[in-house]
Design a protein around this motif. Structure first.
Motif, PDB file in Angstrom:
ATOM      1  N   ARG A 108     -43.334 -16.069   2.448  1.00  0.00           N
ATOM      2  CA  ARG A 108     -44.470 -16.901   2.910  1.00  0.00           C
ATOM      3  C   ARG A 108     -44.156 -18.374   2.679  1.00  0.00           C
ATOM      4  NH1 ARG A 108     -47.869 -13.119   0.042  1.00  0.00           N
ATOM      5  NH2 ARG A 108     -48.360 -14.689  -1.524  1.00  0.00           N
ATOM      6  N   ASN A 112     -44.096 -22.024   4.993  1.00  0.00           N
ATOM      7  CA  ASN A 112     -45.164 -22.734   4.290  1.00  0.00           C
ATOM      8  C   ASN A 112     -46.556 -22.332   4.800  1.00  0.00           C
ATOM      9  OD1 ASN A 112     -46.164 -24.433   2.389  1.00  0.00           O
ATOM     10  ND2 ASN A 112     -45.918 -26.316   3.624  1.00  0.00           N
ATOM     11  N   LEU A 113     -46.788 -21.031   4.855  1.00  0.00           N
ATOM     12  CA  LEU A 113     -48.110 -20.540   5.263  1.00  0.00           C
ATOM     13  C   LEU A 113     -48.792 -19.945   4.030  1.00  0.00           C
ATOM     14  CD1 LEU A 113     -47.249 -18.581   8.561  1.00  0.00           C
ATOM     15  CD2 LEU A 113     -48.230 -20.870   8.372  1.00  0.00           C
ATOM     16  N   ASP A 114     -50.090 -20.259   3.864  1.00  0.00           N
ATOM     17  CA  ASP A 114     -50.786 -19.590   2.765  1.00  0.00           C
ATOM     18  C   ASP A 114     -51.241 -18.215   3.265  1.00  0.00           C
ATOM     19  OD1 ASP A 114     -53.223 -19.822   4.100  1.00  0.00           O
ATOM     20  OD2 ASP A 114     -53.784 -21.681   3.064  1.00  0.00           O
ATOM     21  N   ASP A 116     -54.091 -16.921   4.044  1.00  0.00           N
ATOM     22  CA  ASP A 116     -55.039 -16.889   5.166  1.00  0.00           C
ATOM     23  C   ASP A 116     -54.354 -17.300   6.470  1.00  0.00           C
ATOM     24  OD1 ASP A 116     -57.011 -16.071   3.487  1.00  0.00           O
ATOM     25  OD2 ASP A 116     -57.784 -18.102   3.122  1.00  0.00           O
ATOM     26  N   GLN A 117     -53.537 -18.345   6.373  1.00  0.00           N
ATOM     27  CA  GLN A 117     -52.838 -18.802   7.594  1.00  0.00           C
ATOM     28  C   GLN A 117     -51.919 -17.702   8.122  1.00  0.00           C
ATOM     29  OE1 GLN A 117     -51.145 -22.139   5.606  1.00  0.00           O
ATOM     30  NE2 GLN A 117     -52.382 -23.643   6.738  1.00  0.00           N
ATOM     31  N   MET A 118     -51.248 -17.018   7.195  1.00  0.00           N
ATOM     32  CA  MET A 118     -50.363 -15.944   7.653  1.00  0.00           C
ATOM     33  C   MET A 118     -51.169 -14.800   8.275  1.00  0.00           C
ATOM     34  SD  MET A 118     -47.182 -14.019   5.951  1.00  0.00           S
ATOM     35  CE  MET A 118     -46.133 -15.396   6.305  1.00  0.00           C
ATOM     36  N   ASP A 120     -53.910 -15.066   9.888  1.00  0.00           N
ATOM     37  CA  ASP A 120     -54.295 -15.496  11.248  1.00  0.00           C
ATOM     38  C   ASP A 120     -53.124 -15.336  12.218  1.00  0.00           C
ATOM     39  OD1 ASP A 120     -56.766 -16.125  10.357  1.00  0.00           O
ATOM     40  OD2 ASP A 120     -56.419 -18.303  10.214  1.00  0.00           O
ATOM     41  N   ARG A 121     -51.934 -15.730  11.755  1.00  0.00           N
ATOM     42  CA  ARG A 121     -50.739 -15.636  12.613  1.00  0.00           C
ATOM     43  C   ARG A 121     -50.486 -14.166  13.001  1.00  0.00           C
ATOM     44  NH1 ARG A 121     -45.352 -17.943  13.005  1.00  0.00           N
ATOM     45  NH2 ARG A 121     -46.128 -19.890  12.163  1.00  0.00           N
ATOM     46  N   GLU A 124     -53.042 -13.115  15.659  1.00  0.00           N
ATOM     47  CA  GLU A 124     -52.760 -13.694  16.995  1.00  0.00           C
ATOM     48  C   GLU A 124     -51.548 -13.041  17.661  1.00  0.00           C
ATOM     49  OE1 GLU A 124     -51.788 -17.737  16.171  1.00  0.00           O
ATOM     50  OE2 GLU A 124     -53.856 -18.184  15.528  1.00  0.00           O
TER      51      GLU A 124
END
Ligand code: KIV
Ligand code: ZN
Length: 520
Positions: A108, A112-114, A116-118, A120-121, A124
């Motif tokens: 991760r 550099n994704l936290d 939550d961001q990961m 979401d990715r 999507e």
């Protein structure tokens, strides 16, 4: 899906081909894919379409030609990769997109994704893949080093977004059987919707436990095993297809699962993958190693003669190893050779058979007994060297012995024209290689030089493998001959011919897979 069926997902052409030096040509990939399809592999991961034009072309063509298998391509977690993957696999009767992202803390951190961001990715990208294809596999790379709660969370997101298979990779070969089983059980118990999809297991062999980890995952509820022929793969390799399939067959009492694999095709595929990848199979490798069915000690020989089951848990013919060995001699004709090769798993076209027949006659003149292994070496050599070759060995004489320097005198065909040279060296192989270097100057470094005797006796054929590296491009070459110096020189020339093709197709460094697993 019935509960006792385990789906075999072969990734020799993707994960296997990623091992440094194992790069295969387009034609070789098509051939291996067709053999896997015939063998009954359920899913073939044919490549990583965004990685190069070559990968894209191979996945596309394999997708067009596949008769039964589902054809899968790999894509990172971005729309561009997924679209490119779909463009290649969509030609298959049954296509699959496999998309992945590294979910462990170490992985991760790179994009550099936290958390939550990961998440979401993942939502999507899996949704995007599922809008293109109704067969989507998703992998949390480095799953075995991902926090259990986070693993459950992202698997649930992927399932909700439409993933039909969730693969649990042990990317760095870190887990062990009990843990491998525990992870699958945890996901089945905790993740809503887990009973609607298939769990896959993808194990690397860094601690030598890949096969055990895969089978433990199956016992816990996984129903897809990801594997490669001969366990080919980066570092210590992957779970070997032949090991898991034969383990489920031999230990059906405790592993009551079936696969659609025709095990009698195993030996032929193993030999062919070894040839085209340039990775020899170690002698004591389970199932397909040269010694796997040999009995040397008196006690074992005695037991086997009385009852073969005393020291054999499977029959050689179960994996396509024929028992009849000494058969061919210099009086054998073309029809007998064709029949014998068929028995060994080689169905040759007429022109290939003619070439092999000429070489077989020459070998039978030199060697008293032509064994099955001699024929296999001969055919494999023919298949490796049958394309147009820019460099060809026409003539070689060497002078060697206790008094140096050793000398070689060579005629090399370069693009069809004769070139004559002589050179000295530190031994006859070195002298012969020096001749090649003088006639065809290059900067390739010899990384590996290996010689194996195909059969016993001083008149045995030698198979030689070499690996060369030039500006990050890695190629392998191989050849077989009763004369070790000739085999060595032809293997060296074979690698150089592959290097010439590679130079035309790729920029320097491409073999190092410039496509990063974390980039776009
Ligand atoms: O080992 C691994 O994590 C992989 C993924 C791309 C599935 O090969
Ligand atoms: Zn892998």
């Amino acid at each position: 899906m019935t509960q006792d069926k385990v789906v075999i997902f072969d990734t020799t052409l993707r994960d296997g081909e990623q091992s440094p030096g194992a790069t295969m040509t387009h034609e070789e990939k098509l051939e291996i894919a067709s053999l896997l399809d015939e063998m009954g592999v359920d899913i073939i991961e044919a490549g990583f379409p965004i990685a190069s034009e070559g990968d894209f072309a191979a996945v596309t063509e394999i997708a067009k030609r596949a008769k039964n298998a589902t054809i899968c391509g790999l894509a990172r977690a971005n729309f561009k990769d997924i679209d490119r993957c779909w463009e290649a696999v969509r030609h298959a009767k049954s296509p699959r997109i496999h998309t992945f992202i590294g979910t462990s803390p170490l992985h991760r951190a790179i994009p550099n994704l936290d958390m939550d961001q990961m998440a979401d990715r993942i939502h999507e990208t899996v949704t995007h893949a599922r809008n293109l294809c109704d067969n989507v596999q998703w992998s949390p790379m480095d799953a075995t080093r991902t926090e259990p709660d986070y693993l459950c969370r992202v698997v649930e997101i992927a399932i909700k977004a439409g993933a039909t298979t969730i693969n649990i990779p042990d990317t760095v070969g870190y887990t062990y059987p009990m843990e491998s089983a525990r992870i699958i059980r945890m996901l089945l118990e905790r993740v809503p919707g887990a009973d609607e999809i298939i769990f896959a297991t993808h194990c690397h062999n860094d601690l030598g436990m890949a096969t055990a980890n895969a089978l433990a995952a199956v016992e816990a509820g996984a129903r897809q095993i990801e594997c490669t022929i001969n366990g080919l793969g980066e570092r210590a390799g992957n779970t070997a297809l032949e090991e898991v399939v034969m383990a489920m067959r031999v230990r059906n009492d405790i592993l009551p699962f079936r696969t659609g694999i025709d095990t009698t095709k195993i030996m032929n595929l193993s030999r062919r993958v070894s040839q085209v990848s340039g990775f020899p199979v170690q002698f004591n490798k389970a199932i397909v190693g040269k010694n796997a069915f040999l009995h040397e000690s008196g006690i074992h020989q005695d037991g086997v003669l009385k009852n073969v089951q005393t020291f054999e848990i499977m029959r050689p013919e179960d994996i396509g190893l024929t028992q009849k060995n000494i058969a061919m001699g210099k009086h054998s004709g073309r029809a007998a050779l064709r029949a014998k090769l068929k028995e060994l798993g080689f169905d040759l076209a007429d022109n290939q058979l003619n070439d092999v027949f000429v070489r077989f006659k020459a070998l039978a003149d030199r060697k008293k007994e032509v064994y099955d292994d001699d024929l296999i070496a001969l055919v494999s050599d023919e298949q490796t060297n049958d394309a147009y070759e820019y460099l060809q060995l026409k003539k070689l004489r060497v002078v060697c012995g206790t008094e140096g320097p050793q000398e070689a005198d060579m005629i090399l065909l370069i693009d069809g024209k004769d070139h004559h040279i002589d050179a000295t060296g530190d031994g006859p192989v070195d002298a012969a290689f020096n001749c090649v270097k003088m006639l065809f100057p290059h900067k390739a470094r010899l990384q590996v030089y290996q010689v194996h005797a195909v059969t016993e006796g001083t008149d045995a054929q030698a198979t030689v493998s070499v690996r060369l590296e030039e500006e990050g491009r890695i190629v392998t070459g191989s050849a077989a001959d009763t004369d070790t110096i000739v085999a060595s020189t032809r293997a060296y020339i074979n690698a150089l011919n592959r290097l010439i093709i590679r130079r035309q197709k790729t920029a320097p460094g491409e073999d190092v897979k410039t496509v990063s697993y974390h980039g776009e």
